[in-house]
Design a protein around this motif. Structure first.
Motif, mmCIF file in Angstrom:
data_model
loop_
_atom_site.group_PDB
_atom_site.id
_atom_site.type_symbol
_atom_site.label_atom_id
_atom_site.label_comp_id
_atom_site.label_asym_id
_atom_site.label_seq_id
_atom_site.Cartn_x
_atom_site.Cartn_y
_atom_site.Cartn_z
ATOM 1 N N LEU A 1 0.824 -1.204 0.000
ATOM 2 C CA LEU A 1 0.000 0.000 0.000
ATOM 3 C C LEU A 1 0.862 1.261 0.000
ATOM 4 O O LEU A 1 2.088 1.187 0.089
ATOM 5 C CB LEU A 1 -0.940 -0.009 1.216
ATOM 6 C CG LEU A 1 -2.314 -0.665 0.977
ATOM 7 C CD1 LEU A 1 -2.184 -2.099 0.558
ATOM 8 C CD2 LEU A 1 -3.186 -0.577 2.213
ATOM 9 N N GLY B 1 2.094 -8.489 3.991
ATOM 10 C CA GLY B 1 1.151 -8.658 2.887
ATOM 11 C C GLY B 1 -0.004 -9.535 3.323
ATOM 12 O O GLY B 1 -0.057 -9.979 4.477
ATOM 13 N N TRP C 1 -3.343 -9.370 7.479
ATOM 14 C CA TRP C 1 -2.020 -9.229 6.882
ATOM 15 C C TRP C 1 -1.066 -10.012 7.770
ATOM 16 O O TRP C 1 -1.366 -10.232 8.955
ATOM 17 C CB TRP C 1 -1.585 -7.761 6.862
ATOM 18 C CG TRP C 1 -2.141 -6.951 5.744
ATOM 19 C CD1 TRP C 1 -2.376 -7.355 4.463
ATOM 20 C CD2 TRP C 1 -2.527 -5.571 5.793
ATOM 21 N NE1 TRP C 1 -2.881 -6.317 3.721
ATOM 22 C CE2 TRP C 1 -2.987 -5.213 4.518
ATOM 23 C CE3 TRP C 1 -2.526 -4.610 6.801
ATOM 24 C CZ2 TRP C 1 -3.440 -3.930 4.202
ATOM 25 C CZ3 TRP C 1 -2.976 -3.339 6.506
ATOM 26 C CH2 TRP C 1 -3.429 -2.995 5.209
HETATM 27 C C1 TK8 Z 1 -1.430 -5.368 -0.543
HETATM 28 C C2 TK8 Z 1 -2.483 -6.466 -0.688
HETATM 29 C C3 TK8 Z 1 -3.858 -5.973 -0.278
HETATM 30 C C4 TK8 Z 1 -4.941 -7.037 -0.453
HETATM 31 C C5 TK8 Z 1 -5.312 -7.187 -1.915
HETATM 32 O O1 TK8 Z 1 -0.210 -5.788 -1.047
HETATM 33 O O2 TK8 Z 1 -4.484 -7.651 -2.695
HETATM 34 O O3 TK8 Z 1 -6.436 -6.845 -2.281
HETATM 35 O O4 TK8 Z 1 -6.076 -6.731 0.293
HETATM 36 O O5 TK8 Z 1 -3.829 -5.567 1.062
HETATM 37 O O6 TK8 Z 1 -2.085 -7.570 0.106
#
Ligand code: TK8
Length: 339
Positions: free
Chosen positions: A40, A95, A242
């Motif tokens: 992000l 992530g 995450w």
């Molecule tokens: C950010 C993603 C994100 C996730 C997506 O790298 O891919 O929609 O919700 O937060 O991991």
């Protein structure tokens, strides 16, 4: 012994107890630079918590360990960063657990639609034995999980139409994460699910390669999806965690003291991140409305229809993650709900 000397000895002893850096501790911590990647923008809940993590690591290591935070997927998408960690070319990242299922199939347990009713249940289960068990599975694949952060409950946005009932999902070209449960879930709901990395999402929405996407309010705000999306439906269809990861190659080369610095800072960042995310989410709907999005609430009856349809993907998740883990998770949720 003179009074002066006695006072001096007492003062020195007290100082030694008060400082975290005893001689042996300091020797165990070497100067290090840790590249920490995330997807992000810097101005997002992910960026703010990464900054706090970096500060805590620097503080606890007496300035020896430095975290170089690199956001906006500048080091690559979740999948690319995971591979860099496994290979030892990058030290850390945060992530989505959902993007890890190709490496550790057990991670798909968190993709179960409507698994948690609220954030408290998520905290209890993720921070408890089930969360740890799933996290530990990463080690044999070259990754070390430290803590779960909150991505959040996911909600649907699109440009085609206001989605107020199940049938409205029909034919919407919807970007989903690169994850089979998400692909199956949205196909089941009637959408045309297109897996794409998050780093390509804004452009895909802008160029109308896809009509919509689903993510927590915080991300819709920080990634400015409101600029390219008209309709938002409050679906809360799944809670996304995450996960903060370290390259196992790198981790194994650290001293116990250095590992402790990283783990303690990760826990502090987790507690901060969850509070920050929740505070932002609480006022995000009003913010998104003010930015021009049309917000729709699903009626309880429509939410139930969606929930029932999505229940059909559960059997597949259970088979994939293993019946044991599936049952253990369900039991943990029941306990969290009761407690
Ligand atoms: C950010 C993603 C994100 C996730 C997506 O790298 O891919 O929609 O919700 O937060 O991991």
């Amino acid at each position: 012994m003179t009074l002066f000397r006695r006072t001096l000895i007492a003062a020195t002893a007290a100082a030694a107890l008060a400082t975290p850096f005893t001689a042996s501790w300091a020797q165990d911590i070497k100067p290090r630079i840790i590249r920490f990647g995330y997807g992000l923008n810097e101005i997002s809940n992910q960026g703010r918590a990464t900054k706090l993590f970096a500060e805590e690591v620097e503080k606890a290591s007496g300035g020896k360990m430095k975290v170089r935070a690199i956001g906006a997927a500048a080091l690559g998408s979740d999948l690319q960063m995971q591979q860099a960690l496994i290979g030892g070319a990058q030290e850390m990242m945060v992530g989505s657990t959902a993007t890890l299922v190709g490496i550790t199939k057990e991670m798909a347990i968190w993709d179960t639609p409507f698994l948690f009713d609220n954030a408290k249940e998520a905290d209890v289960v993720l921070d408890g034995p089930v969360g740890q068990r799933v996290m530990d599975k990463l080690q044999e694949k070259g990754l070390v999980g430290l803590v779960y952060w909150e991505n959040g409950f996911r909600n649907l946005t699109n440009n085609k139409r206001a989605v107020t009932k199940l049938e409205d999902m029909d034919g919407i070209k919807l970007r989903v994460m690169q994850n089979n449960v998400f692909i199956d879930s949205f196909k089941t709901l009637g959408a045309n699910a297109v897996p794409l990395p998050f780093s390509e999402l804004f452009t895909a929405l802008e160029t109308k390669t896809v009509d919509g996407q689903e993510n927590p309010y915080n991300t819709i705000l920080s990634s400015k999806f409101y600029e390219v999306q008209k309709y938002l439906t409050v679906t809360n269809h799944v809670y996304s965690p995450w996960i903060v990861l370290v390259s196992k190659k790198y981790w194994d080369g650290l001293s116990k003291a250095e590992q402790k610095v990283l783990l303690d800072a990760a826990k502090k960042s987790r507690d901060f991140e969850r509070q920050d995310t929740r505070a932002e989410a609480d006022k995000a709907l009003a913010d998104l409305k003010a930015k021009g999005m049309q917000i729709n609430q699903l009626s309880p009856a429509e939410t139930n229809r969606m929930r029932e349809k999505l229940a059909t993907v559960n059997a597949g998740i259970a088979t994939n993650v293993g019946e044991d883990l599936w049952k253990e998770t369900q039991a943990a949720v029941v306990r969290a709900r009761a407690g």
